[in-house]
Motif scaffolding. Sequence first.
Motif, PDB file in Angstrom:
ATOM      1  N   LEU A  15       5.641  -1.376  10.378  1.00  0.00           N
ATOM      2  CA  LEU A  15       5.078  -0.656   9.243  1.00  0.00           C
ATOM      3  C   LEU A  15       3.644  -0.221   9.554  1.00  0.00           C
ATOM      4  CD1 LEU A  15       6.482  -3.045   6.517  1.00  0.00           C
ATOM      5  CD2 LEU A  15       7.166  -0.659   6.864  1.00  0.00           C
ATOM      6  N   GLU A  48       5.128  -2.412   0.208  1.00  0.00           N
ATOM      7  CA  GLU A  48       5.431  -3.574   1.037  1.00  0.00           C
ATOM      8  C   GLU A  48       5.932  -4.740   0.196  1.00  0.00           C
ATOM      9  OE1 GLU A  48       2.982  -4.842   4.168  1.00  0.00           O
ATOM     10  OE2 GLU A  48       2.899  -2.876   5.136  1.00  0.00           O
ATOM     11  N   ILE A  88       9.699  -8.698   5.158  1.00  0.00           N
ATOM     12  CA  ILE A  88       8.505  -8.180   5.823  1.00  0.00           C
ATOM     13  C   ILE A  88       7.782  -9.365   6.458  1.00  0.00           C
ATOM     14  CG2 ILE A  88       6.287  -7.034   5.530  1.00  0.00           C
ATOM     15  CD1 ILE A  88       7.484  -5.466   3.226  1.00  0.00           C
TER      16      ILE A  88
END
Length: 406
Positions: free
Chosen positions: A219, A257, A285
């Motif tokens: 990311l 996120e 994540i």
Amino acid sequence: MRPAVNSPDDAAERLRQIELVTDTALAHLESDDLLREMLHRVSKLLNVDTATVMRYEPAGELLVATAAVGIEDEVRQNVRVHVGPAFADAVASGRRPPILDSQEDPSVLRPVFQEHGIDTLIGTPMLAGGEIIGVLYIGTYETRRFTEHDVHLLQLVADRIALAIHASTTHAERAATKALQRSLLPTRLPTVPGITLDARYVSGVDPGVGGDWYDVFTLPSGHIGIVIGDVVGSGLAAAIIMGRLRSALRAYALETEDPAQVLHKLDRKVTHFEPNAMATVAYSIYDPAATTLHISMAGHLPPVIGTPSSGSHLAEVPVDPPVGLGVARRKRRTSMLTLPTNGVVCFFTDGLVERRHRSIDLGLEQLCEAIHPAPAGTVCTTVMNKLVGTEPPTDDVALLAISHSG
């Protein structure tokens, strides 16, 4: 009225006609060549002017001209008929061979038939494996009364064509499904300081599988997105939906996120644009600095956590409904897991732990027993050896391991 030239008067002639349409020598022909040969043969045997195969496309509820003799422009122009009250539609919908006369019921003839001056049509459904493959119909420019033997012979041809199309389609679809699956899997996993990543993907041997996937991407923040999912359904259709979900999830991952928000957006997208689709998904994540995983579960099996001191166990994380159900009874949740020092986290799809003659609980127990802290590649190899072994799995298997390297 036009007579049937090949009306058989004795058993020998009937047998000769049947042998012509069931000739085993045709087996070596490719699907397209077989279609053309069968249409030519049935045209001569039944003394008709046109013979056409229309394939059924259930997704669009369409009949599409695939092969023709006498009116080949139907195929060249890609004639498509929506399922409805017309002749071919009635045959497909009713799964029966009606005999229709344009003078008695002009509504059954589409403009393409009228342009060719076709007066009488007879059609019969092509079925294989209990599924409708399409419609085979024949036509004459003059009024014609078809006999029971004509209908029987036409049905034999339809059955032969249906089996050939089904076999060819199954082979082609399976090859396309595998190619699509492979093209959507990461060619290389990111290199992340402090951890090792590895994955395995094995296609199941059962016909029609094709909706499992995994994905790992970096990311903009430097955090690592980790996905594993399984589309409900099978075959090329499931693989196509899987590709759409993969792309959509990546796009939503750039917007936020929060894994729960990503899955919420994905759920909304699937519910609206793929109303008949459903999938289980786990999205995490990973923060390399904090060695933590923020994870949200949409109907998927929890990952297994392996530690050097306390063995391996399923992660205790809340599991929300799969995407595509369209239920919003509660807000999707994000949980936090800590990647244990020198430990491992394994994500997987149900094909790894489910077997026809074994409970999923036993499969999960065996998976936990097989996972021990080690580099990710070693973990994947050990798990695949113990749970898959030398026998190909019936369902697709996806496995993704993240190991802390100390």
